[in-house]
Design a protein around this motif. Structure first.
Motif, PDB file in Angstrom:
ATOM      1  N   VAL A 191      22.798  19.632  -0.304  1.00 59.21           N
ATOM      2  CA  VAL A 191      21.691  18.763  -0.680  1.00 59.21           C
ATOM      3  C   VAL A 191      22.177  17.617  -1.359  1.00 59.21           C
ATOM      4  CG1 VAL A 191      19.459  18.841  -1.602  1.00 59.21           C
ATOM      5  CG2 VAL A 191      20.201  20.633  -0.485  1.00 59.21           C
ATOM      6  N   PHE A 192      22.223  16.550  -0.867  1.00 55.22           N
ATOM      7  CA  PHE A 192      22.408  15.209  -1.646  1.00 55.22           C
ATOM      8  C   PHE A 192      21.212  14.675  -2.207  1.00 55.22           C
ATOM      9  CE2 PHE A 192      25.935  14.806   1.654  1.00 55.22           C
ATOM     10  CZ  PHE A 192      26.884  15.192   0.755  1.00 55.22           C
ATOM     11  N   GLN A 193      21.202  14.656  -3.693  1.00 52.51           N
ATOM     12  CA  GLN A 193      19.993  14.117  -4.461  1.00 52.51           C
ATOM     13  C   GLN A 193      20.253  12.895  -4.837  1.00 52.51           C
ATOM     14  OE1 GLN A 193      16.903  15.781  -5.278  1.00 52.51           O
ATOM     15  NE2 GLN A 193      16.586  13.452  -5.650  1.00 52.51           N
ATOM     16  N   GLY A 194      19.556  11.746  -4.328  1.00 51.99           N
ATOM     17  CA  GLY A 194      19.479  10.288  -5.034  1.00 51.99           C
ATOM     18  C   GLY A 194      18.755  10.458  -6.313  1.00 51.99           C
ATOM     19  N   THR A 195      19.248   9.203  -7.026  1.00 57.03           N
ATOM     20  CA  THR A 195      18.237   9.049  -8.230  1.00 57.03           C
ATOM     21  C   THR A 195      17.786   7.626  -8.288  1.00 57.03           C
ATOM     22  OG1 THR A 195      20.170   7.911  -9.523  1.00 57.03           O
ATOM     23  CG2 THR A 195      20.059  10.445  -9.336  1.00 57.03           C
ATOM     24  N   ASN A 196      17.129   7.452  -9.296  1.00 57.56           N
ATOM     25  CA  ASN A 196      16.531   5.890  -9.529  1.00 57.56           C
ATOM     26  C   ASN A 196      17.562   5.305 -10.357  1.00 57.56           C
ATOM     27  OD1 ASN A 196      14.386   4.219  -9.136  1.00 57.56           O
ATOM     28  ND2 ASN A 196      13.820   4.493 -11.205  1.00 57.56           N
ATOM     29  N   ILE A 197      18.676   5.668 -10.581  1.00 58.57           N
ATOM     30  CA  ILE A 197      19.822   5.127 -11.386  1.00 58.57           C
ATOM     31  C   ILE A 197      20.745   4.226 -10.399  1.00 58.57           C
ATOM     32  CG2 ILE A 197      21.696   5.146 -13.097  1.00 58.57           C
ATOM     33  CD1 ILE A 197      20.621   7.823 -13.638  1.00 58.57           C
ATOM     34  N   GLY A 198      20.316   2.810 -10.368  1.00 59.98           N
ATOM     35  CA  GLY A 198      21.002   2.071  -9.493  1.00 59.98           C
ATOM     36  C   GLY A 198      20.309   1.577  -8.311  1.00 59.98           C
ATOM     37  N   PRO A 199      20.349   0.402  -7.521  1.00 56.42           N
ATOM     38  CA  PRO A 199      19.673  -0.417  -6.837  1.00 56.42           C
ATOM     39  C   PRO A 199      19.515   0.296  -5.238  1.00 56.42           C
ATOM     40  CG  PRO A 199      21.736  -1.528  -6.954  1.00 56.42           C
ATOM     41  CD  PRO A 199      21.812  -0.304  -7.751  1.00 56.42           C
ATOM     42  N   GLU A 200      20.570   1.019  -4.816  1.00 56.26           N
ATOM     43  CA  GLU A 200      20.648   1.129  -3.325  1.00 56.26           C
ATOM     44  C   GLU A 200      20.888   2.798  -2.957  1.00 56.26           C
ATOM     45  OE1 GLU A 200      23.591  -1.481  -3.422  1.00 56.26           O
ATOM     46  OE2 GLU A 200      24.075   0.081  -5.203  1.00 56.26           O
ATOM     47  N   ASN A 201      20.724   2.919  -1.695  1.00 52.00           N
ATOM     48  CA  ASN A 201      21.011   4.232  -1.156  1.00 52.00           C
ATOM     49  C   ASN A 201      22.472   4.373  -1.411  1.00 52.00           C
ATOM     50  OD1 ASN A 201      18.487   4.589  -0.286  1.00 52.00           O
ATOM     51  ND2 ASN A 201      18.741   3.908   2.013  1.00 52.00           N
ATOM     52  N   HIS A 202      22.994   5.556  -1.028  1.00 54.61           N
ATOM     53  CA  HIS A 202      24.366   5.943  -0.964  1.00 54.61           C
ATOM     54  C   HIS A 202      24.697   6.596   0.294  1.00 54.61           C
ATOM     55  CE1 HIS A 202      24.474   5.416  -5.221  1.00 54.61           C
ATOM     56  NE2 HIS A 202      23.653   6.152  -5.823  1.00 54.61           N
ATOM     57  N   PRO A 203      25.250   5.972   1.104  1.00 62.23           N
ATOM     58  CA  PRO A 203      25.993   6.322   2.342  1.00 62.23           C
ATOM     59  C   PRO A 203      26.992   7.127   2.168  1.00 62.23           C
ATOM     60  CG  PRO A 203      26.387   4.061   2.092  1.00 62.23           C
ATOM     61  CD  PRO A 203      25.568   4.327   0.940  1.00 62.23           C
ATOM     62  N   LEU A 204      26.978   8.492   2.105  1.00 56.82           N
ATOM     63  CA  LEU A 204      27.918   9.458   2.176  1.00 56.82           C
ATOM     64  C   LEU A 204      28.710   9.787   3.157  1.00 56.82           C
ATOM     65  CD1 LEU A 204      26.343  11.553  -1.066  1.00 56.82           C
ATOM     66  CD2 LEU A 204      28.508  10.116  -1.251  1.00 56.82           C
ATOM     67  N   HIS A 205      29.984   9.620   3.122  1.00 54.94           N
ATOM     68  CA  HIS A 205      30.903   9.894   4.456  1.00 54.94           C
ATOM     69  C   HIS A 205      31.959  11.153   4.060  1.00 54.94           C
ATOM     70  CE1 HIS A 205      33.609   9.356   7.653  1.00 54.94           C
ATOM     71  NE2 HIS A 205      34.701   8.876   7.020  1.00 54.94           N
ATOM     72  N   LEU A 206      32.097  11.790   5.233  1.00 56.20           N
ATOM     73  CA  LEU A 206      33.070  13.089   5.127  1.00 56.20           C
ATOM     74  C   LEU A 206      33.972  12.730   6.091  1.00 56.20           C
ATOM     75  CD1 LEU A 206      33.540  15.857   3.928  1.00 56.20           C
ATOM     76  CD2 LEU A 206      32.102  16.985   5.645  1.00 56.20           C
ATOM     77  N   HIS A 207      35.141  12.927   5.375  1.00 62.21           N
ATOM     78  CA  HIS A 207      36.511  13.093   6.504  1.00 62.21           C
ATOM     79  C   HIS A 207      36.633  14.418   6.965  1.00 62.21           C
ATOM     80  CE1 HIS A 207      38.471   9.116   4.843  1.00 62.21           C
ATOM     81  NE2 HIS A 207      36.979   9.028   4.457  1.00 62.21           N
ATOM     82  N   GLY A 208      37.094  14.276   8.312  1.00 66.45           N
ATOM     83  CA  GLY A 208      37.665  15.643   8.838  1.00 66.45           C
ATOM     84  C   GLY A 208      36.811  16.529   9.517  1.00 66.45           C
ATOM     85  N   GLN A 209      35.337  16.170   9.574  1.00 67.29           N
ATOM     86  CA  GLN A 209      34.410  16.913  10.206  1.00 67.29           C
ATOM     87  C   GLN A 209      33.157  16.166  10.048  1.00 67.29           C
ATOM     88  OE1 GLN A 209      35.787  19.797   8.030  1.00 67.29           O
ATOM     89  NE2 GLN A 209      35.432  18.239   6.554  1.00 67.29           N
ATOM     90  N   SER A 210      32.581  16.037  11.203  1.00 67.07           N
ATOM     91  CA  SER A 210      30.938  15.677  11.504  1.00 67.07           C
ATOM     92  C   SER A 210      30.188  16.515  10.874  1.00 67.07           C
ATOM     93  CB  SER A 210      30.781  15.095  12.893  1.00 67.07           C
ATOM     94  OG  SER A 210      31.567  13.978  13.191  1.00 67.07           O
ATOM     95  N   PHE A 211      28.969  16.243  10.683  1.00 65.93           N
ATOM     96  CA  PHE A 211      27.949  17.372   9.958  1.00 65.93           C
ATOM     97  C   PHE A 211      26.461  16.851  10.726  1.00 65.93           C
ATOM     98  CE2 PHE A 211      28.605  13.905   6.820  1.00 65.93           C
ATOM     99  CZ  PHE A 211      27.417  13.173   6.956  1.00 65.93           C
ATOM    100  N   TYR A 212      25.731  18.098  10.390  1.00 66.96           N
ATOM    101  CA  TYR A 212      24.182  17.780  10.996  1.00 66.96           C
ATOM    102  C   TYR A 212      23.332  17.628   9.880  1.00 66.96           C
ATOM    103  CZ  TYR A 212      25.969  20.150  15.232  1.00 66.96           C
ATOM    104  OH  TYR A 212      27.018  20.379  16.285  1.00 66.96           O
ATOM    105  N   VAL A 213      22.676  16.513  10.206  1.00 64.27           N
ATOM    106  CA  VAL A 213      21.748  15.995   8.953  1.00 64.27           C
ATOM    107  C   VAL A 213      20.302  16.775   9.284  1.00 64.27           C
ATOM    108  CG1 VAL A 213      20.485  14.206   7.888  1.00 64.27           C
ATOM    109  CG2 VAL A 213      22.834  13.680   8.682  1.00 64.27           C
ATOM    110  N   VAL A 214      20.240  17.799   8.697  1.00 64.52           N
ATOM    111  CA  VAL A 214      19.214  18.731   9.127  1.00 64.52           C
ATOM    112  C   VAL A 214      17.768  18.381   8.188  1.00 64.52           C
ATOM    113  CG1 VAL A 214      20.703  20.696   9.637  1.00 64.52           C
ATOM    114  CG2 VAL A 214      19.730  20.519   7.274  1.00 64.52           C
ATOM    115  N   GLY A 215      17.821  17.502   7.262  1.00 63.13           N
ATOM    116  CA  GLY A 215      16.558  17.320   6.752  1.00 63.13           C
ATOM    117  C   GLY A 215      16.802  16.152   5.783  1.00 63.13           C
ATOM    118  N   ARG A 216      15.624  15.548   5.448  1.00 64.06           N
ATOM    119  CA  ARG A 216      15.886  14.242   4.333  1.00 64.06           C
ATOM    120  C   ARG A 216      14.291  14.170   4.046  1.00 64.06           C
ATOM    121  NH1 ARG A 216      18.223   9.937   5.686  1.00 64.06           N
ATOM    122  NH2 ARG A 216      19.338  10.877   7.501  1.00 64.06           N
ATOM    123  N   GLY A 217      14.168  13.554   2.573  1.00 61.87           N
ATOM    124  CA  GLY A 217      12.852  13.578   2.316  1.00 61.87           C
ATOM    125  C   GLY A 217      12.816  12.553   0.828  1.00 61.87           C
ATOM    126  N   SER A 218      11.537  12.228   0.369  1.00 57.24           N
ATOM    127  CA  SER A 218      11.504  11.392  -0.861  1.00 57.24           C
ATOM    128  C   SER A 218      11.478  12.442  -2.023  1.00 57.24           C
ATOM    129  CB  SER A 218      10.486  10.537  -0.769  1.00 57.24           C
ATOM    130  OG  SER A 218       9.224  11.256  -0.666  1.00 57.24           O
TER     131      SER A 218
END
Length: 571
Positions: A461-488
């Motif tokens: 679970v990646f948690q974003g914060t209100n510290i900073g102006p933008e989203n964080h596009p997080l990239h994982l090398h070596g394997q793809s993954f399934y984005v099973v959920g997202r929310g505010s």
């Protein structure tokens, strides 16, 4: 087969790369990439930029699923360089992955290194890019993987295809921009223009004559391969008066997703079908703007707000009236609702010819907070917030890049390079998404990695914060993954897992973690090796928003990491 439009109109100069697929495919493809400086003019300014084979954007690699691609990288530039094959899993072969000081030491000026990739799982649009300093700004290009011989697209074959790369341009030497920011601790200077295939488009100085043009015929369907190669900017993208249908993301097919616009983060790719149906007769317009505008969650900071454009032009058999192209409005620069709606609509194709394997039970649970931070400076002497320097972190660990590559340290059991205690949870909790977050969220630089046993199923679970102006596009090398959920908001471990899509979630290699929200991914660790995970906003990488997963060898011979090649670059 022949795809696309003319080289001159589609890929702007500093020498143009081939974008046509015209020959029968063999099983192994050999390429020579010569990294060198090339003079280039944009926005009325000429400077030397780093290129591959003198081309900006760089050359396109074409292959089919199952093929092998071998690239000999020759560094004729004046600085160290590495190249990464973004989205290619590189099964058992992290030696060819490319991130500097993670899987290799850089290729020094005058040296060369041969990298090899076997395209086992990937099909669709990926890309390659430099993975050292800010070299990605001009050293990048498409990696197009067609269906394996004897198979077809899961949609009707398009008439032609074209590739558009979204990027950014600095009038200054981009690595000097990075160097100045790191020395002072200040924010990185925003780019001077956003670009499509290296060109700013009609709305910026000294640019209109070189605006990219895409030629289409009325009634035909085209496949657009869209790549975000920007160092910082996420983009809203549309084509005036034309509907789009997303059919793939990050080298994996999706269910057809009809939309009027696309939202795409740095590192991401999308395959999009376009029906050219707007030029009915001589009285209807024949020219339409292709446009991209940045998305930024906090408009109170400095950013490059420029809209970049290309032009979709219909072929006609009569004299055209030189009317300006039509431009459709794009969302507001901080329209987070549109971002959430678009991102939430993506689904894996998940049919019998393109099955997916979403882990249903999980061995390793991680909750990772992605945040900007501050590192204290002596006597508050730096130019970041509160006299400190900008930093970034995952679970308040700001990554320190070592002098010896982590892969070499792991393979040869070299002590003292890293520790294996990257935390599964943040060191302390607060309301991550409230407006009054602490402005002195301090951190320090260390080199921590996460160890995984072979065949472990992982949920993050990646948690974003209100510290900073933008989203964080997080990239994982070596394997793809399934984005099973997202929310505010803050992730609720009791309620939010009930909303997970475990049937047909999108399969990606880069997920945009919302600034004030969360995203959950799942994957199975079946690729032994050392694999980087990082934010694809490059200044966040330089500040430390990165870590490393080390997947241990399995028991069988085909579950063990390959030995290093003989020509690994020395440190």
């Amino acid at each position: 087969m022949k795809f696309g439009t003319s080289l001159m109109t589609l890929f702007g100069f500093c020498m143009l790369g081939s974008i046509f697929f015209t020959t029968a495919w063999a099983e192994t493809h050999h390429h020579t990439f010569i990294v060198k400086e090339t003079p280039c003019t944009r926005l009325c300014h000429t400077k030397n930029i780093l290129t591959v084979n003198g081309q900006f954007p760089g050359p396109t690699i074409y292959a089919r699923k199952g093929d092998t691609v071998i690239v000999n990288v020759i560094n004729q530039g004046k600085k160290n360089i590495t190249l990464h094959w973004h989205g290619v899993d590189l099964l058992r072969n992290p030696w060819s992955d490319g991130p500097e000081q993670i899987t290799q030491c850089p290729i020094q000026p005058g040296a060369n290194f041969t990298q090899q990739m076997h395209l086992i799982y990937e099909e669709g649009t990926l890309w390659w890019h430099a993975h050292s300093d800010f070299d990605l700004a001009t050293v990048h290009g498409p990696l197009i993987i067609y269906p394996k011989q004897g198979t077809v697209y899961p949609f009707n074959k398009p008439h032609k295809e074209f590739t558009l790369i979204l990027g950014e341009w600095w009038n200054k030497d981009v690595n000097k921009v990075l160097e100045e920011a790191l020395q002072s601790g200040a924010e990185v200077q925003p780019s001077d223009a956003n670009t499509i295939n290296g060109q700013p488009g009609d709305f910026l100085p000294c640019s209109k004559n070189n605006t990219v043009k895409v030629h289409v015929e009325q009634g035909k369907t085209y496949l657009l391969r869209l790549i975000n190669a920007a160092l910082s900017n996420e983009f809203f993208f549309n084509i005036a008066n034309h509907h789009l249908t997303v059919v793939g993301t990050d080298g994996s097919y999706t269910k057809p997703y009809a939309t009027d616009l696309v939202f795409i983060s740095p590192g991401q790719t999308m395959d999009v079908l376009i029906k050219a149906n707007q030029h009915q007769n001589s009285s209807t317009p024949s020219r339409y703007y292709i446009a991209a505008r940045p998305y930024i969650g906090n408009i109170l900071v400095s950013y490059d707000a420029n809209i970049t454009t290309a032009i979709l032009e219909y072929e006609t058999n009569y004299t055209k009236i030189s009317a300006p192209p039509l431009l459709s409005p794009l969302p507001a620069i901080n329209d987070s609702d549109t971002v959430a709606i678009f991102s939430g609509g993506l689904r894996s194709l998940a049919d019998k010819n393109h099955p997916i394997d979403v882990p249903q039970t999980i061995n390793e649970h991680m909750y990772i907070v992605a945040s900007l931070n501050i590192i204290s400076c002596h006597n508050n002497s730096c130019k970041g917030p509160l006299g400190g320097r900008f930093a970034a972190s995952l679970n308040n660990v700001s990554f320190e890049t070592p002098q010896i590559s982590i892969l070499s340290a792991y393979y040869y059991s070299i002590p003292g390079v890293y520790t294996t205690d990257f935390p599964d949870n943040p060191s302390h909790y607060f309301n991550f998404t409230e407006d009054s977050n602490p402005t002195n969220y301090l951190t320090k630089k260390v080199t921590k990695v996460k160890m995984l046993n072979y065949n472990t199923t992982v949920e993050i679970v990646f948690q974003g914060t209100n510290i900073g102006p933008e989203n964080h596009p997080l990239h994982l090398h070596g394997q793809s993954f399934y984005v099973v959920g997202r929310g505010s908001g803050n992730f609720d471990k009791k309620k939010d897992p009930l909303t997970y899509n475990l049937v047909d979630p999108p399969k990606e290699n880069t997920v945009a973690v919302p600034k004030n929200g969360w995203a959950t991914i799942r994957f199975r660790a079946v690729n032994p090796g050392v694999w980087y995970m990082h934010c694809h906003v490059d200044r966040h990488v330089s500040w430390g928003m990165n870590t490393v997963f080390i997947t241990k060898n399995g028991k069988s011979a085909d579950a063990k990491m390959l030995p290093p090649p003989n020509d690994m670059p020395p440190c």
